[in-house]
Motif scaffolding. Structure first.
Motif, short mmCIF file in Angstrom:
data_model
loop_
_atom_site.label_atom_id
_atom_site.label_comp_id
_atom_site.label_asym_id
_atom_site.label_seq_id
_atom_site.Cartn_x
_atom_site.Cartn_y
_atom_site.Cartn_z
N GLY B 138 3.73 -14.32 4.14
CA GLY B 138 2.74 -14.66 3.29
C GLY B 138 3.98 -15.49 1.68
O GLY B 138 5.16 -15.01 1.92
N ARG B 139 2.76 -16.41 1.15
CA ARG B 139 3.72 -16.26 -0.04
C ARG B 139 2.52 -16.12 -1.38
O ARG B 139 1.72 -16.05 -1.08
N ASP B 140 3.29 -16.02 -2.40
CA ASP B 140 2.37 -15.85 -3.87
C ASP B 140 2.35 -17.16 -3.94
O ASP B 140 1.43 -17.91 -3.84
N ASP B 141 0.66 -16.83 -4.47
CA ASP B 141 -0.32 -17.86 -5.24
C ASP B 141 0.64 -18.38 -6.20
O ASP B 141 -0.05 -19.87 -6.64
N GLY B 142 1.53 -17.94 -6.88
CA GLY B 142 1.92 -18.31 -8.73
C GLY B 142 2.95 -19.37 -7.98
O GLY B 142 2.88 -20.18 -6.97
N PRO B 143 3.45 -19.88 -9.18
CA PRO B 143 4.40 -21.03 -9.61
C PRO B 143 5.52 -20.92 -8.52
O PRO B 143 5.78 -21.95 -8.30
N GLY B 144 6.26 -19.58 -8.71
CA GLY B 144 7.11 -19.46 -7.85
C GLY B 144 6.76 -19.88 -6.27
O GLY B 144 7.45 -20.50 -5.46
N GLN B 145 6.14 -19.57 -6.05
CA GLN B 145 4.93 -19.20 -4.61
C GLN B 145 6.47 -18.51 -3.65
O GLN B 145 6.52 -18.39 -2.86
N ALA B 146 7.15 -17.64 -4.18
CA ALA B 146 7.86 -16.42 -3.92
C ALA B 146 6.76 -15.63 -2.95
O ALA B 146 6.24 -15.17 -2.33
N ILE B 147 8.10 -15.59 -1.96
CA ILE B 147 7.57 -15.13 -0.22
C ILE B 147 7.36 -14.14 -0.42
O ILE B 147 8.07 -12.77 -1.17
N LEU B 148 6.38 -13.17 0.23
CA LEU B 148 6.04 -11.77 -0.01
C LEU B 148 6.35 -11.60 1.22
O LEU B 148 6.43 -12.14 2.78
N PHE B 149 6.96 -9.96 1.26
CA PHE B 149 7.32 -9.40 2.53
C PHE B 149 6.45 -7.77 2.47
O PHE B 149 5.81 -7.63 1.82
N GLY B 150 6.07 -7.08 4.39
CA GLY B 150 5.64 -6.53 4.10
C GLY B 150 6.23 -5.26 5.53
O GLY B 150 6.50 -6.49 6.17
N THR B 151 5.66 -4.49 6.02
CA THR B 151 6.06 -4.17 6.70
C THR B 151 5.44 -4.24 8.32
O THR B 151 4.47 -5.00 8.24
N THR B 152 6.40 -4.34 8.79
CA THR B 152 5.53 -4.59 10.78
C THR B 152 4.66 -3.51 11.45
O THR B 152 5.21 -2.40 11.24
N PRO B 153 4.08 -3.90 12.40
CA PRO B 153 3.62 -2.64 13.59
C PRO B 153 4.61 -2.03 13.94
O PRO B 153 4.65 -0.79 14.65
N THR B 154 6.12 -2.66 14.17
CA THR B 154 7.08 -1.75 14.75
C THR B 154 7.06 -0.69 13.76
O THR B 154 7.29 -0.09 14.65
N PHE B 155 7.40 -1.12 12.49
CA PHE B 155 7.39 -0.49 11.78
C PHE B 155 6.78 1.38 11.71
O PHE B 155 7.22 2.08 11.76
N LEU B 156 4.86 1.18 12.30
CA LEU B 156 4.46 2.04 11.79
C LEU B 156 4.22 2.63 12.88
O LEU B 156 4.69 4.44 13.72
N GLU B 157 4.96 1.98 14.26
CA GLU B 157 5.20 2.48 15.89
C GLU B 157 6.51 3.44 15.44
O GLU B 157 6.35 4.42 15.54
N ARG B 158 7.73 3.06 15.00
CA ARG B 158 8.92 3.84 14.88
C ARG B 158 8.65 5.38 14.11
O ARG B 158 8.84 6.47 14.23
N LEU B 159 7.68 5.20 13.12
CA LEU B 159 7.52 6.25 12.14
C LEU B 159 5.80 6.83 12.36
O LEU B 159 6.00 8.33 12.66
N GLY B 160 6.08 6.50 13.62
CA GLY B 160 4.65 7.36 14.08
C GLY B 160 3.16 6.99 13.59
O GLY B 160 2.89 7.88 13.11
N LEU B 161 2.94 6.67 12.66
CA LEU B 161 2.19 6.57 11.83
C LEU B 161 0.71 5.02 12.65
O LEU B 161 1.43 4.59 12.82
N ARG B 162 -0.65 5.64 12.52
CA ARG B 162 -0.91 4.59 12.78
C ARG B 162 -1.58 3.41 12.01
O ARG B 162 -1.91 2.36 12.93
N SER B 163 -1.73 3.55 11.12
CA SER B 163 -1.69 2.09 9.87
C SER B 163 -1.21 3.20 8.44
O SER B 163 -0.76 4.30 8.52
N LEU B 164 -1.39 1.74 8.15
CA LEU B 164 -0.43 2.22 6.48
C LEU B 164 -1.24 3.28 5.26
O LEU B 164 -0.77 3.89 4.80
N ASP B 165 -2.72 3.66 6.38
CA ASP B 165 -3.45 4.34 5.39
C ASP B 165 -2.77 6.41 5.32
O ASP B 165 -3.46 6.71 4.53
#
Lengths: 258, 200, 200
Positions: B138-165
């Motif tokens: 998504g985008r930051d609420d701040g003035p610059g409205q920077a694009i925000l990045f995060g990991t995907t379900p693919t990432f979790l799957e590849r590492l064998g994790l159920r969730s980010l927790d």
């Protein structure tokens, strides 16, 4: 003369002993034993959780040092127990062997530092294949463990250490009056007016304070500073009076030896 | 070919392009090496021609607004064999660190990643996105409205994790800046002998 | 230099090493390119020599059990300017000493390192592990089943060593007679007036 242990940084009792004996050329008789035994106690406390054998070895070494020193301080009693005498020699040799081993690896560390510095000058290519080969390895995370990811996070998120000049492997530099003058010529114009006490309160070694004092006198002789002492034995105020054009290189200082 | 005291322009270009993760604009090379851009461009052409005539396994090509080294097309079968075989074909250290930062600090902007890593993560971010490990959240609420990045379900799957927790905690390992130096220096002891520190 | 239909061994090696993240063992090159390892080794040496004599900005070096491309040392100031930051933090004295002990005494437990250095190496060991210079090799068979540590290929890369065999023999570092004498003198049992010789 008892030697004040004023080494700013040392790492544990072996390091301290090596520095004192090798760098300062003193023997156990002159060393302030309290500091060394304290260093041992600190480490022993730490090591108890690690390994009882190691900790016991340390107690033994500390005891040997005390025994060695006691023996030096006392006049020869004549009637020495031969068993005790042999045991002391044995313990002393053990301590000597430990120190030699520690020194060996200290020297290796110096070579490692040089190797690492040389290696630092070349940067490896770690770019990997370009996008034309993306189809070959669809899963770049295969074989990456969660631990590896965690370690990468720790590496990346650990703030870089403030670069410090590591003098660990260098014998302590003897302070010279010439060095102190150079420091003062840099420091004093910025300070304007400063008391001698403030000028030296960061210094640990008495010899450093004396050297600074000689440097101040030298600058006074050159007309670069004005000195003001309101009462006998009171603090001395130093005022920088030379102008910007003051020629630093003109301050030629006799080398005070010893 | 080159004087020991003064490296040739060509050799300097080779060094920089060798370690660059993204194509290096010739303008940037000209600026870094303090030479006219025409000279840099001509030098790149010379290098490319030299590699061609010497039958090197790599070539210097202009791509996406810059120059980069890449393998010659004819060698693709061998390069592919290597990539398939190499058990260590994986994310580069730089990519893994960037991915780790995003995993632990998401949502996070490009600028924030850059601030942590000390380098522009553009190229690496593109790779991670192309591989589907990272996506725009998504985008930051701040003035610059920077694009925000995060990991995907693919990432979790590849590492064998159920969730980010399930990510192992790292807080205990990340010291504050003030203790980093101490940690780096090991457990040094400072003697407490300043019994008669002069008065301030 | 090379026939279009049959790339030269050197050119193929160049292609593969160019795309590798880590040093490529010459055994692997030999296997992938179906050539005798001696020939591959000789060819790597020829390439390295050619780059040197042509005054290239890169070199082919043997490090950590493989070959890799890296920039020539003389260009460090320009490459650093391009990379904008120092990727490799300097190792502290404590870290170097601990690495020295582990390198020569591996596999070695934390307690054994402590006994040699005279300080608990816990903090330094964790730093070295996080940096990837040191790894757990296994566990001691003894009662405590202590974790045993050893150095990694990353350590070899950090020091620019081809293998652990490249380490100088430890015998070279054993302190000379003047140091032994100074230590013996410092730890004398009898007062200095005495001229007792130490026992054999």
């Amino acid at each position: 003369m008892a030697v004040d242990v004023a080494t700013p940084v040392y790492e544990g009792p072996f390091d301290l002993l090596l520095q004192l004996i090798l760098a300062e050329q003193v023997d156990i008789y002159e060393i302030n034993l309290v500091t060394i035994v304290d260093a041992y106690l600190v480490e022993i406390e730490r090591m108890q959780q690690l390994d009882l054998d190691v900790a016991t070895g340390f107690v033994l070494i500390a005891a040997t040092l005390v025994e060695l020193k006691a023996r030096r301080l006392l006049p020869d009693q004549g009637d020495v127990d031969l068993d005790e005498e042999l045991a002391l020699w044995e313990e002393r040799d053990l301590l000597l062997a430990r120190l030699l081993e520690a020194k060996t690896f200290k020297d290796v560390a110096g070579v490692f530092a040089t190797l690492a510095d040389d290696a630092d000058l070349s940067f490896p290519r770690q770019v990997g294949p370009d996008e034309r080969f993306d189809g070959i390895a669809p899963d770049l995370l295969e074989g990456t463990s969660v631990t590896r990811l965690r370690n990468a996070a720790i590496r990346a998120l650990t703030p870089p250490a403030v670069p410090v000049v590591d003098l660990h492997h260098v014998t302590p530099i003897t302070v010279t009056v010439a060095d102190a003058v150079a420091e003062l010529v840099d420091e004093l114009p910025r300070a304007g007016r400063i008391s001698f006490r403030r000028l030296t309160d960061a210094l640990v070694d008495r010899i450093e304070v004396i050297v600074r004092f000689l440097a101040v006198l030298e600058l006074f002789k050159q007309g670069a500073v004005e000195l003001d002492q309101t009462e006998r034995f009171g603090d001395i105020a130093i005022t920088w009076i030379a102008d910007d054009e003051f020629d630093r290189s003109a301050v030629l200082v006799d080398t005070y030896e010893g | 070919m080159t004087d020991a005291s003064e490296p040739s322009l060509g050799a300097l270009i080779e060094s920089i392009v060798l370690v660059a993760h993204d194509p290096v604009p010739t303008e940037l090379l000209a600026q870094l090496l303090e030479r006219p851009i025409d000279e840099v461009d001509a030098c790149c052409d010379e290098l490319a021609e030299a590699y061609r005539s010497e039958g090197r396994g790599f070539e210097l090509v202009h791509v996406a607004g810059g120059v980069r080294f890449q393998t010659v097309a004819d060698h693709a079968p061998w390069v592919e064999r290597f990539l398939l075989y190499d058990q260590r074909a994986r994310l580069s250290g730089a990519a893994l660190e960037t991915l780790a930062i995003i995993a632990y600090k998401q949502p996070i902007s490009r600028a924030q990643v850059a601030a942590i890593r000390g380098v522009d993560p553009d190229g690496v971010l593109r790779t991670l996105q192309a591989r589907g490990y990272v996506a725009e959240l998504g985008r930051d609420d701040g003035p610059g409205q920077a694009i925000l990045f995060g990991t995907t379900p693919t990432f979790l799957e590849r590492l064998g994790l159920r969730s980010l927790d399930d990510l192992p905690p790292i807080a205990e390992f990340i010291p504050g800046p003030e203790v980093v130096e101490a940690l780096e220096d090991g457990l040094r002891i400072t003697p407490s002998i300043d019994v008669d520190a002069p008065p301030a």
